[in-house]
Design a protein around this motif. Structure first.
Motif, PDB file in Angstrom:
ATOM      1  N   TRP A 103       9.121   8.311  -0.351  1.00 51.94           N
ATOM      2  CA  TRP A 103       8.366   8.979  -1.418  1.00 51.94           C
ATOM      3  C   TRP A 103       9.147  10.166  -1.980  1.00 51.94           C
ATOM      4  O   TRP A 103       9.278  10.308  -3.200  1.00 51.94           O
ATOM      5  CB  TRP A 103       7.005   9.452  -0.905  1.00 51.94           C
ATOM      6  CG  TRP A 103       5.966   8.390  -0.938  1.00 51.94           C
ATOM      7  CD1 TRP A 103       5.481   7.692   0.128  1.00 51.94           C
ATOM      8  CD2 TRP A 103       5.292   7.884  -2.091  1.00 51.94           C
ATOM      9  NE1 TRP A 103       4.549   6.785  -0.283  1.00 51.94           N
ATOM     10  CE2 TRP A 103       4.403   6.885  -1.650  1.00 51.94           C
ATOM     11  CE3 TRP A 103       5.356   8.175  -3.447  1.00 51.94           C
ATOM     12  CZ2 TRP A 103       3.586   6.174  -2.522  1.00 51.94           C
ATOM     13  CZ3 TRP A 103       4.541   7.464  -4.317  1.00 51.94           C
ATOM     14  CH2 TRP A 103       3.669   6.486  -3.859  1.00 51.94           C
ATOM     15  N   VAL A 104       9.654  11.020  -1.094  1.00 51.42           N
ATOM     16  CA  VAL A 104      10.365  12.225  -1.535  1.00 51.42           C
ATOM     17  C   VAL A 104      11.562  11.854  -2.398  1.00 51.42           C
ATOM     18  O   VAL A 104      11.724  12.360  -3.519  1.00 51.42           O
ATOM     19  CB  VAL A 104      10.806  13.080  -0.327  1.00 51.42           C
ATOM     20  CG1 VAL A 104      11.770  14.183  -0.757  1.00 51.42           C
ATOM     21  CG2 VAL A 104       9.594  13.674   0.382  1.00 51.42           C
ATOM     22  N   PHE A 105      12.393  10.938  -1.902  1.00 56.32           N
ATOM     23  CA  PHE A 105      13.607  10.612  -2.646  1.00 56.32           C
ATOM     24  C   PHE A 105      13.330   9.773  -3.892  1.00 56.32           C
ATOM     25  O   PHE A 105      14.042   9.904  -4.891  1.00 56.32           O
ATOM     26  CB  PHE A 105      14.642   9.954  -1.731  1.00 56.32           C
ATOM     27  CG  PHE A 105      15.270  10.947  -0.795  1.00 56.32           C
ATOM     28  CD1 PHE A 105      16.081  11.961  -1.279  1.00 56.32           C
ATOM     29  CD2 PHE A 105      15.017  10.895   0.562  1.00 56.32           C
ATOM     30  CE1 PHE A 105      16.648  12.897  -0.435  1.00 56.32           C
ATOM     31  CE2 PHE A 105      15.573  11.822   1.424  1.00 56.32           C
ATOM     32  CZ  PHE A 105      16.393  12.832   0.931  1.00 56.32           C
ATOM     33  N   LEU A 106      12.295   8.943  -3.871  1.00 55.28           N
ATOM     34  CA  LEU A 106      11.951   8.193  -5.080  1.00 55.28           C
ATOM     35  C   LEU A 106      11.361   9.103  -6.152  1.00 55.28           C
ATOM     36  O   LEU A 106      11.641   8.927  -7.349  1.00 55.28           O
ATOM     37  CB  LEU A 106      11.001   7.048  -4.744  1.00 55.28           C
ATOM     38  CG  LEU A 106      11.649   5.905  -3.953  1.00 55.28           C
ATOM     39  CD1 LEU A 106      10.601   4.901  -3.508  1.00 55.28           C
ATOM     40  CD2 LEU A 106      12.751   5.237  -4.762  1.00 55.28           C
ATOM     41  N   VAL A 107      10.577  10.099  -5.736  1.00 51.83           N
ATOM     42  CA  VAL A 107      10.058  11.081  -6.706  1.00 51.83           C
ATOM     43  C   VAL A 107      11.209  11.882  -7.296  1.00 51.83           C
ATOM     44  O   VAL A 107      11.296  12.079  -8.521  1.00 51.83           O
ATOM     45  CB  VAL A 107       8.989  11.984  -6.061  1.00 51.83           C
ATOM     46  CG1 VAL A 107       8.689  13.187  -6.936  1.00 51.83           C
ATOM     47  CG2 VAL A 107       7.712  11.190  -5.786  1.00 51.83           C
ATOM     48  N   LEU A 108      12.128  12.334  -6.444  1.00 52.79           N
ATOM     49  CA  LEU A 108      13.294  13.074  -6.952  1.00 52.79           C
ATOM     50  C   LEU A 108      14.138  12.202  -7.879  1.00 52.79           C
ATOM     51  O   LEU A 108      14.607  12.663  -8.928  1.00 52.79           O
ATOM     52  CB  LEU A 108      14.139  13.594  -5.787  1.00 52.79           C
ATOM     53  CG  LEU A 108      13.518  14.717  -4.965  1.00 52.79           C
ATOM     54  CD1 LEU A 108      14.372  15.015  -3.730  1.00 52.79           C
ATOM     55  CD2 LEU A 108      13.322  15.967  -5.805  1.00 52.79           C
ATOM     56  N   SER A 109      14.308  10.938  -7.517  1.00 53.79           N
ATOM     57  CA  SER A 109      15.047  10.009  -8.365  1.00 53.79           C
ATOM     58  C   SER A 109      14.342   9.815  -9.701  1.00 53.79           C
ATOM     59  O   SER A 109      14.985   9.753 -10.757  1.00 53.79           O
ATOM     60  CB  SER A 109      15.199   8.662  -7.647  1.00 53.79           C
ATOM     61  OG  SER A 109      15.839   7.724  -8.478  1.00 53.79           O
ATOM     62  N   LYS A 125       0.849  -1.186   0.000  1.00 53.75           N
ATOM     63  CA  LYS A 125       0.000   0.000   0.000  1.00 53.75           C
ATOM     64  C   LYS A 125       0.887   1.240   0.000  1.00 53.75           C
ATOM     65  O   LYS A 125       1.751   1.389   0.862  1.00 53.75           O
ATOM     66  CB  LYS A 125      -0.913   0.009   1.222  1.00 53.75           C
ATOM     67  CG  LYS A 125      -1.947  -1.093   1.215  1.00 53.75           C
ATOM     68  CD  LYS A 125      -2.818  -1.025   2.447  1.00 53.75           C
ATOM     69  CE  LYS A 125      -3.808  -2.186   2.415  1.00 53.75           C
ATOM     70  NZ  LYS A 125      -4.581  -2.249   3.653  1.00 53.75           N
ATOM     71  N   PRO A 126       0.678   2.146  -0.967  1.00 53.97           N
ATOM     72  CA  PRO A 126       1.511   3.355  -1.021  1.00 53.97           C
ATOM     73  C   PRO A 126       1.473   4.175   0.272  1.00 53.97           C
ATOM     74  O   PRO A 126       2.467   4.755   0.667  1.00 53.97           O
ATOM     75  CB  PRO A 126       0.908   4.154  -2.183  1.00 53.97           C
ATOM     76  CG  PRO A 126       0.220   3.131  -3.022  1.00 53.97           C
ATOM     77  CD  PRO A 126      -0.248   2.068  -2.074  1.00 53.97           C
ATOM     78  N   ALA A 127       0.334   4.178   0.954  1.00 55.92           N
ATOM     79  CA  ALA A 127       0.213   4.954   2.187  1.00 55.92           C
ATOM     80  C   ALA A 127       1.108   4.409   3.295  1.00 55.92           C
ATOM     81  O   ALA A 127       1.453   5.128   4.231  1.00 55.92           O
ATOM     82  CB  ALA A 127      -1.240   4.974   2.653  1.00 55.92           C
ATOM     83  N   GLY A 128       1.504   3.161   3.186  1.00 55.53           N
ATOM     84  CA  GLY A 128       2.340   2.550   4.210  1.00 55.53           C
ATOM     85  C   GLY A 128       3.822   2.835   4.043  1.00 55.53           C
ATOM     86  O   GLY A 128       4.622   2.483   4.902  1.00 55.53           O
ATOM     87  N   LEU A 129       4.196   3.469   2.948  1.00 57.32           N
ATOM     88  CA  LEU A 129       5.609   3.750   2.702  1.00 57.32           C
ATOM     89  C   LEU A 129       6.017   5.040   3.415  1.00 57.32           C
ATOM     90  O   LEU A 129       5.242   6.000   3.463  1.00 57.32           O
ATOM     91  CB  LEU A 129       5.862   3.876   1.200  1.00 57.32           C
ATOM     92  CG  LEU A 129       5.513   2.640   0.364  1.00 57.32           C
ATOM     93  CD1 LEU A 129       5.709   2.915  -1.118  1.00 57.32           C
ATOM     94  CD2 LEU A 129       6.351   1.450   0.798  1.00 57.32           C
TER      95      LEU A 129
END
Length: 143
Positions: free
Chosen positions: A70-76, A61-65
């Motif tokens: 999230w921040v660093f994966l989006v930046l990546s 579930k994305p909410a469980g991450l």
């Protein structure tokens, strides 16, 4: 296989597939917009990775991450997308035998960033290897 060799096997696989990426990408951008080529490549990656995650039952579930993930994966993801857009345009404009080695200057940059931002320790082999990568890329680009 011991953990030490496990990462090496995956790193070698990465190098092999990166080489194939360059060759297939060079052939794929002929006659089409490089941004469209990047978009098509991205769609294929999404389908392949979704298939692997599904087969291995690794969905979460994305909410469980964690938020930092999230921040660093989006930046990546943003960095990856920009890298691919530049890479495909460079492949369209230049020879793959020069574009790919220049792209691999990312290895030397990762060494510097790892030292500066991740607190990794420098070693003589690391510094010499990084310097040789830079020197090799310069020789390839300039001659």
């Amino acid at each position: 296989m011991p953990m030490r060799e496990s990462w090496l096997l995956f790193a070698l696989g990465s190098a092999l597939f990166a080489a194939l990426t360059a060759i297939f990408g060079k052939l794929g951008v002929v006659g089409i917009n490089s941004n469209l080529a990047t978009f098509i490549r991205t769609l294929v990656i999404v389908v392949v990775i979704a298939g692997i995650v599904s087969v291995r039952q690794e969905w979460e579930k994305p909410a469980g991450l964690p938020l930092h993930s999230w921040v660093f994966l989006v930046l990546s993801g943003i960095a990856t997308g920009l890298s691919w857009l530049c890479y495909y345009r460079a492949l369209q404009l230049g020879p793959v035998s020069k574009v790919a080695p220049i792209d691999k200057l990312s290895v030397a940059l990762v060494i510097v960033f790892g030292l500066l931002f991740l607190g990794e320790r420098p070693s003589l082999p690391l510094l010499i290897g990084g310097g040789l990568i830079v020197a090799g890329a310069m020789v390839i680009a300039l001659f």
